[in-house]
Design a protein around this motif. Sequence first.
Motif: not given
Length: 142
Positions: A11-14, A123-125, A130-132, A138-139
């Motif tokens: 998703p961050s790559g997109w 930037a927010v997207a 990245l956070r997601h 981590a899960r």
Amino acid sequence: MLSNARLPRSPSGWTMAVFGVLAAALGLVGLVSPDTTIRLMGLTPLAGRPAGDHTVLFLTASSMAALNMGVYYVLAALADWKPFFRWTVPFRLLTFTVFTLAVLTGRAPAGFLGVGLWEAAGAVATGLALRHESRRAARVTA
């Protein structure tokens, strides 16, 4: 390997790829038709330029920078280069801040605010993606 990458893999790559394609396209528009870039910002292009007016020079320079930046972002997206993605977030927010302050202090017309908002939205997207991804990783490892 980059040569085998055809689409972003995260998703961050997109978010980076979309921003990159838009930046490159807008850079090309500015190189081919500077007046179109002026109109896109809600400004009226001048019919003629007075001697010593370097507007087109600066539009050419910023358009070339946008084209290059767009290509860098797309290549980083295809390589799924997350450190680069992370580096862009604070600097894109800084760009938003500087551009917004330029409008608020009268150094730039209100139409320029759209450029800052575009940077902030990207930037927010990217930051949220990245956070997601980080939380999902981590899960999986927990």
